[in-house]
Design a protein around this motif. Structure first.
Motif, PDB file in Angstrom:
ATOM      1  N   ILE A  96       0.845  -1.204   0.000  1.00 45.84           N
ATOM      2  CA  ILE A  96       0.000   0.000   0.000  1.00 45.84           C
ATOM      3  C   ILE A  96       0.872   1.242   0.000  1.00 45.84           C
ATOM      4  CG2 ILE A  96      -1.619   1.328   1.418  1.00 45.84           C
ATOM      5  CD1 ILE A  96      -2.816  -1.419   2.263  1.00 45.84           C
ATOM      6  N   ARG A 136       2.351   1.727  -3.416  1.00 42.21           N
ATOM      7  CA  ARG A 136       1.362   2.209  -4.392  1.00 42.21           C
ATOM      8  C   ARG A 136       1.046   3.682  -4.170  1.00 42.21           C
ATOM      9  NH1 ARG A 136      -2.572  -2.720  -6.082  1.00 42.21           N
ATOM     10  NH2 ARG A 136      -0.856  -4.096  -6.591  1.00 42.21           N
ATOM     11  N   LYS A 137       0.990   4.082  -2.905  1.00 41.19           N
ATOM     12  CA  LYS A 137       0.754   5.496  -2.617  1.00 41.19           C
ATOM     13  C   LYS A 137       1.888   6.339  -3.176  1.00 41.19           C
ATOM     14  CE  LYS A 137      -2.043   5.145   1.580  1.00 41.19           C
ATOM     15  NZ  LYS A 137      -2.065   5.372   3.032  1.00 41.19           N
TER      16      LYS A 137
END
Length: 86
Positions: A74, A77-78
């Motif tokens: 996550i 991806r951020k």
């Protein structure tokens, strides 16, 4: 004869007392055997609980690894989304 009779009577009483003590000892032995059986069962149950606890700890370790991996994915991806916006 009186003394012999008293000795025989005392011997009879002692024999009866010895018989009662033998019966009590037999009962105690039976109770001890039952207690040992119960203790053995408890030890088996404790062993099973320890094995289950070990499995739970292993599962928790795996979950923590999965959580850390997902957290990194996550986060990655951020960063990718932020970089794309820039």
């Amino acid at each position: 004869m009186g003394a012999a009779s008293q000795l025989m009577e005392a011997a009879t009483e002692l024999t009866g007392a010895a018989t009662e003590l033998t019966g009590a000892a037999t009962e105690l032995t039976g109770a001890a055997t039952k207690l040992m059986g119960a203790a053995t069962e408890l030890m088996g149950a404790a062993t099973e609980l320890m094995e289950a606890a070990t499995e739970l700890m292993e599962a928790a370790t795996e979950l923590m690894g999965a959580y850390k991996y997902l957290h990194l994915v996550i986060k990655s991806r951020k960063i990718t989304v932020i970089n794309q916006k820039l």
